[in-house]
Design a protein around this motif. Structure first.
Motif: not given
Length: 108
Positions: A31-37, A85-93
């Motif tokens: 996964v993208n490190s940016e998404d984890v951050a 909602k942002f966390v949910f969408q990011t996890a989906d991405e």
């Protein structure tokens, strides 16, 4: 009809079931490190806002301070909802990115 109690005992509790994984998913993925951050910062913000609301609900009994007004509490809770909602969408991405990586490169 008789229910078998052993079947009920072997089912995982719905709150601890991982609905994101299927039987053919790999245990590790890219996964993208940016998404984890982003998820890390968002969950820290959620924790902070929830703590502020909790502390306010404990006032004035806890320290004698004036509790937050209703509008402030609603604004904080709306922020928690938006960040969730942002966390949910990011996890989906992240899941989508991992699936695309595995499709083109193969499992790690």
């Amino acid at each position: 009809m008789h229910k078998d109690p052993t079947l009920e005992a072997t089912k995982p509790h719905p709150l601890v079931t991982d609905y994101w994984l299927s039987d053919d998913d790999q245990p590790h993925s890219v996964v993208n490190s940016e998404d984890v951050a982003d998820v890390s910062r968002a969950t820290d913000a959620i924790r902070t806002m929830v703590r502020i609301v909790h502390n306010s609900l404990s006032e004035p009994d806890m320290s004698g301070a004036q509790p937050l007004d209703r509008g402030s509490m609603l604004a904080l809770l709306s922020g928690v909802e938006i960040l969730s909602k942002f966390v949910f969408q990011t996890a989906d991405e992240m899941r989508s990115t991992a699936a695309q990586y595995e499709k083109f490169v193969g499992p790690i």
